[in-house]
Design an enzyme around this catalytic site. Structure first.
Site, PDB file in Angstrom:
ATOM      1  N   ASP A   5      13.431  -1.436   0.438  1.00  0.00           N
ATOM      2  CA  ASP A   5      12.966  -2.386   1.463  1.00  0.00           C
ATOM      3  C   ASP A   5      13.035  -3.822   0.962  1.00  0.00           C
ATOM      4  OD1 ASP A   5      10.809  -2.417  -0.298  1.00  0.00           O
ATOM      5  OD2 ASP A   5       9.418  -1.437   1.078  1.00  0.00           O
ATOM      6  N   ASN A  40      -2.165   2.329   3.606  1.00  0.00           N
ATOM      7  CA  ASN A  40      -2.198   2.906   4.960  1.00  0.00           C
ATOM      8  C   ASN A  40      -1.250   4.106   5.090  1.00  0.00           C
ATOM      9  OD1 ASN A  40       0.305   1.728   4.991  1.00  0.00           O
ATOM     10  ND2 ASN A  40      -0.075   0.361   6.717  1.00  0.00           N
ATOM     11  N   HIS A 100       1.981   4.124   4.270  1.00  0.00           N
ATOM     12  CA  HIS A 100       3.394   3.818   4.529  1.00  0.00           C
ATOM     13  C   HIS A 100       4.282   4.229   3.358  1.00  0.00           C
ATOM     14  CE1 HIS A 100       3.222  -0.649   2.923  1.00  0.00           C
ATOM     15  NE2 HIS A 100       3.355   0.217   1.950  1.00  0.00           N
ATOM     16  N   GLU A 149       5.691   2.069   8.532  1.00  0.00           N
ATOM     17  CA  GLU A 149       4.256   1.991   8.746  1.00  0.00           C
ATOM     18  C   GLU A 149       3.776   3.178   9.591  1.00  0.00           C
ATOM     19  OE1 GLU A 149       2.771  -0.151   7.028  1.00  0.00           O
ATOM     20  OE2 GLU A 149       3.446  -2.210   7.293  1.00  0.00           O
TER      21      GLU A 149
HETATM   22  P1  PGA Z   1       1.979  -1.164  -4.514  1.00  0.00           P
HETATM   23  O1  PGA Z   1       2.596  -0.890  -3.095  1.00  0.00           O
HETATM   24  O2  PGA Z   1       2.803  -0.408  -5.485  1.00  0.00           O
HETATM   25  O3  PGA Z   1       2.117  -2.649  -4.724  1.00  0.00           O
HETATM   26  O4  PGA Z   1       0.565  -0.700  -4.455  1.00  0.00           O
HETATM   27  C1  PGA Z   1       2.915   0.411  -2.771  1.00  0.00           C
HETATM   28  C2  PGA Z   1       3.544   0.457  -1.411  1.00  0.00           C
HETATM   29  O5  PGA Z   1       3.155  -0.338  -0.558  1.00  0.00           O
HETATM   30  O6  PGA Z   1       4.427   1.281  -1.209  1.00  0.00           O
END
Ligand code: PGA
Length: 232
Positions: free
Chosen positions: A61, A127, A129, A134
């Site tokens: 992403d 959340n 995702h 999302e």
């Molecule tokens: P993070 O993000 O590794 O910064 O906690 C994880 C994600 O959003 O997939």
């Protein structure tokens, strides 16, 4: 599903070992999807001491924001992936493209053209995702431009501040769940609830990471804090 729980200090090494093992299983030059964020940093740092097998790397992403911003995923790969011995160029979404939908279509076409992902390394959002898919994402959604949910913008704001992007470009669940193998990483107590929800809760679009329960080749590496609510 194979779940490995390790002390926090061993997280990066355990993730790197799992990554190398999964790459080795996939033969020469596997196509590997790579996450950014806090979670995989320790893995990339551990890989620095080991070197990489030949892989073709794909970013999962990117933010829709200035292309060269220090908080972009492009900048992250420049810091943590590109210096690794044996690392090649990472195929990435270009947020500077004139037509972002077309850019996502280009990426969506490049993954199957490359034979599909052999392995994808993923973190999990608070959340649920996966990359920027999302809650509410359909199981077969393709690479596309998405509106970031509040939790994702809050997380982004830790680096971007008030300029936190409202949109992202992401591989879809179609490409991610279609990977031949998945390596899911999570560390820290803040992830404990969503890890348990994703791996042991109801499967469905409310928690995109829950679709991983149905994946035939899922490896999960957790530190003890992130595994705190996972029933072993
Ligand atoms: P993070 O993000 O590794 O910064 O906690 C994880 C994600 O959003 O997939």
């Amino acid at each position: 599903m194979r779940v490995e729980v390790v002390p926090a200090g061993a997280f990066g090494e355990a993730a790197a070992a799992a990554f190398l093992e999964l790459c080795a299983r996939r033969g020469a030059q596997p196509l590997v999807g790579l996450a950014t964020g806090n979670t995989p940093t320790a893995m990339y740092q551990a890989l620095a001491g080991r070197g990489l097998p030949g892989v073709r790397a794909f970013a999962v992403d990117e933010y829709v924001g200035p292309r060269e911003h220090a908080c972009s995923n492009r900048a992250y790969f420049r810091s943590y992936w590109e210096p690794l011995p044996g690392a090649g160029v990472v195929e990435q979404f270009d947020p500077g493209a004139a037509d972002l939908d077309q850019e996502c279509e280009r990426v969506a076409a490049a993954v199957p053209a490359g034979g599909g992902l052999d392995l994808v390394v993923l973190g999990i959002g608070l959340n649920g995702h996966l990359a920027f898919n999302e809650p509410g994402s359909a199981r077969d959604c393709p690479a596309r431009v998405v509106e970031l949910h509040r939790e994702s913008r809050t997380a982004a704001a830790r680096c971007w501040g008030a300029a936190a992007p409202r949109q992202g470009m992401t591989l879809g669940l179609r490409e991610l769940l279609g990977a031949k193998a998945v390596l899911l990483l999570a560390n820290g107590e803040a992830k404990a609830a969503i890890v348990a929800r994703a791996l042991q809760g109801e499967v469905g679009p409310e928690c995109p990471a829950s679709w991983l329960q149905e994946h035939p080749d899922l490896t999960v590496v957790l530190d003890e804090a992130a595994a705190g609510r996972y029933l072993r």
